[in-house]
Structures are given as structure tokens and as C-alpha cells.
Design an enzyme around this catalytic site. Sequence first.
Site, PDB file in Angstrom:
ATOM      1  N   ASP A  16       4.940  -4.233  -1.156  1.00  0.00           N
ATOM      2  CA  ASP A  16       3.700  -4.196  -0.369  1.00  0.00           C
ATOM      3  C   ASP A  16       3.330  -5.572   0.172  1.00  0.00           C
ATOM      4  O   ASP A  16       2.213  -6.058  -0.032  1.00  0.00           O
ATOM      5  CB  ASP A  16       2.545  -3.658  -1.218  1.00  0.00           C
ATOM      6  CG  ASP A  16       2.878  -2.360  -1.918  1.00  0.00           C
ATOM      7  OD1 ASP A  16       3.545  -1.516  -1.297  1.00  0.00           O
ATOM      8  OD2 ASP A  16       2.481  -2.188  -3.082  1.00  0.00           O
ATOM      9  N   GLU A 184      -2.050   5.191   3.857  1.00  0.00           N
ATOM     10  CA  GLU A 184      -2.507   4.179   2.897  1.00  0.00           C
ATOM     11  C   GLU A 184      -2.160   2.802   3.450  1.00  0.00           C
ATOM     12  O   GLU A 184      -1.789   2.645   4.608  1.00  0.00           O
ATOM     13  CB  GLU A 184      -1.829   4.397   1.542  1.00  0.00           C
ATOM     14  CG  GLU A 184      -0.302   4.381   1.626  1.00  0.00           C
ATOM     15  CD  GLU A 184       0.388   4.750   0.328  1.00  0.00           C
ATOM     16  OE1 GLU A 184      -0.321   4.947  -0.680  1.00  0.00           O
ATOM     17  OE2 GLU A 184       1.625   4.831   0.313  1.00  0.00           O
TER      18      GLU A 184
END
Length: 495
Positions: A16, A184
Site C-alpha cells: 500500500d 478502498e
Amino acid sequence: MNDVYRNPVLNADWSDPDAIRVGGDFYLTASSFHRVPGLPILHSRDLVHWTIIGHALERQVPEADFRTPQRGGGVWAPAIRHHAGRYRIVYPDPDRGLFVTSAEDPAGEWTRPHLLKAGKGLIDPCPLWAEDGSAYLVHGWAKSRSGISNRLTVHRMNDDATALLDDGAVVIDGDALPGYRTLEGPKFYERDGWYWIFAPAGGVTNGWQSAFRSRDPFGPYEERIVLEQGDSDVNGPHQGAWVTTEDGSDWFLHFQDRGPFGRVVHLQPMRWGEDGWPVIGEDGTPVAHGPVPVPGGTATAPPEDFTNGIGLQWTWQANPEPHWARTGPDLRLACVDTGTEDLRHLPNLLGRHLPGDPSRTETTLRLDDAEPGARAGLAVVGDTYAWIGLARTYTGLELVHRTADGDIEHDAAPATPVDGDTIALGVEVDAGGRCQFLAGTPLRPVGPPFQATAGRWVGAAIGLFAHGKGSGAGVFGAVRLRPTTPCPTAPDAHG
């Protein structure tokens, strides 16, 4: 220097990723989950060669909760920004809320995390300081904790990112978009009068990257898919950062899930199309290589020995205690009895990322002053694990090799008596994550190959540990990690 880079530029589990540029310097942070210290800070001058320079989170909070490994919890996808002379990272703990920490120097000391918004299932926050002086925060939702998913919420925020100024509003509902699921990881930007939210969807393994734009931070937003696998071999390319170099060229850093190797980081060229939408990679498909954005960058490998302490490439599985380790040049890990012999749940297991290229890790081990039942070794740990090392029995010292693919650990090879007090250990990992453990001088294979597996949202780790009662310790020499085949990718930040 070779002016062509090859993906992935960070070939290990830097999950991420988010990145910014400040002057001629790029800084990147990534999810760290249950690992301590957390929120790694990486530096680059060219977006290709990265060096780890510190961590923003020295200990997980609340400290008492993280005395034991919280696998799958801890620090999820963070965002890093620079505003008003300070670096800020906003990060989620999906079981507790959204936190912010800041520093004047990204390689220096960061503030104790401040709880910005409490609640379960709040994930993937990103702040935006707009050109008109207003400030906002966008975040996603984790269904596992909140019962909500596939939605992005925007808040107004004060200027120093210490308080949210409203209850927030859902600005993008993935359920209303055909084919969308698991929306997301949003990142918030502003450009030429448009507010942009870059956000992935479709899941970690096979998802894609979308971009959303609006004239108002609260919408309504238009949508377009701007990066997907296409005919490339890069599955699920998404979730990352748009950065612009000093000369004005645009780039996008994103991850690819590679199972036991975790989420590796790719660099894609990015341009703005005539219709005002971003075009990432080769017309929306990942590229395998390209020109280095800013020629001249280099990376510094972390130390192999422990003369100056534990290197930044190493993390614990929980908040460490001072007596766990003494450094060297060798590393002395105390034999600590934590109530379990399961390496997945040992707080005092010290780990580093499993490299994404075939590699060989070597060290030496001595088991000092250990009582019967004590053991120490070199491990590969994910949802399953294997290790090789020394065990003290009532009759002497033994070389053992064990694996666990459920709740029970079992011998992968017969235990053998050890002459002397020090043994060389190693593990070779191939391109598919098959691990061959090694021991002796010269190093020789022990037992059958072991297939490494991913952990809970993380790749497998190479680990060092010592376990037992009394004052014994496992004493490890320098840990040398080398590629076993020529490596075409750029050097990465873990050596």
C-alpha cells in the site's frame, strides 16, 4: 548508471505505498500491519532507488494491546503529505480509528500518534490541503469491522490535521457503480480546478486502479478505470501514489500482490490525456521498464551485522522489551518464554522482508547458557512456517529443522547432534517461494523444500528467534542476503 529501470522497483513487501516529493527528494511510506517499528520511511532521488531511513511509529499504540502479535491488525494503508513545513502521516488502525503523526524531518523523531477519528472499520485515510486554504480527509471502510465497504467518505479537516470538522459524507458509493467491489485505498489530490480521488477496486489480487474527479470535494464525481492488468503479467495493479518530478513529469507508484513475497512496488509513467484524465502505464496497462525519471539516484544497503544496533530492515512482531536483544557485532536474542512455541505468535521474532527475487540468506548461530528446551533459529514465517536451528536437550545440542502448516509443529528432518557450539545456517528461496534450508560448513541442504506462504495481509518474513526459560540466548552473526541469480530489477530498500 543504467538509465532504464525495470519493475518492480521495490521487489519486496512494501504494501500500500504512498509517496510525495519535497524539493528534489521523494519519500515513501507503506503499511506495516503488526510489525514494530511501523510506518517505514524510504527516501529516493529518482523514484527507482530507495533507501529506508527510519520509521514514523517506534511502538504500536495502545502499547498494552500490542504486547502480543496482532496479525492482520495494526497499521493499514497510510498517506504521507508535507504541509506548512511539517511531514504528516495519517494512518488507520481498523480496530481503533484514524491516527496522525508528524515530524519536521522525515528521518527524525515523529510525534506520538494522535487519534483523529475513533471507530472500527475506518481505513485508508488521506488528507488534502486545497489551494484555497481549506483542508479535507477521505477514507474508506473495512466490512470486517464496520459492516460497511465499497464506499469513500470525505470530511472537512482543520489545518494541522488534529480534528475533523464535520460528520463526513459518502462521496463515492461503489455499489452504485457497475462491476465495482472493494473500493478502498483512496488518495486525494487537486489539479487545475478539479478534485481527484485515486482509488483501487476489485480486490488485492486481481483489482484495478480508478480515478474520480469533481469540481467540489464532496462531489458528484465522475469515474474512469485508469490502470488494469490487460495483456501484462502484472496482476491487480493498483493502490499507490501520483507524484510529479521537479521537471513536471508525472509518475504513479502502485503495488502488485505476489503471494509469499507480499505486495511489491511498480513505477508507471503517467500523463494527462486531451480529455483531462490521467493515462497510466502504456495506455492503461503496466509497463515492465522505462526511462529512470531523474537520472543519478543511488540506494544504500542496510548493514548486515549488528555493530551499530539492529538495522532498519528488521522489525519485531510486537512491541519489544529492552531485554530481548543485545547488539554487537553479533545479535544476542534472549531465550524468552512467551507461553507459545508457535513462531507466528512469538512477539520476539525479529523479521525482515522475503526478497522478491531468488535469494540466499546466511548466518551463524550459537546457543549460549541455554537450559533444556531452549531453541533458536532461522525461519521463514507466513501463515505457515519452517525453521532450522539449535535446540538444547538434556543430552546435548541438536540441529533441528521443523515446519508448521497448521497448529502443530513437526520435524521436517531428523534431529542430529552438533559438535562444537556454533553452526552456519542458511535458506535459499527460488522464484516461486520454495525454500531450501541449509546447515553446516560448507552449507548443505537439510530436509525437503518448504513452500513459503503469505501471512495475514503481508508477505512471508525471514526471521530470527530464541525461545526458552532461563538466561540463555541465541547469538547470531551477520545476516547476509544475496541474490542467487542475476537481478534485473533496481536495488531495493531492504538490501
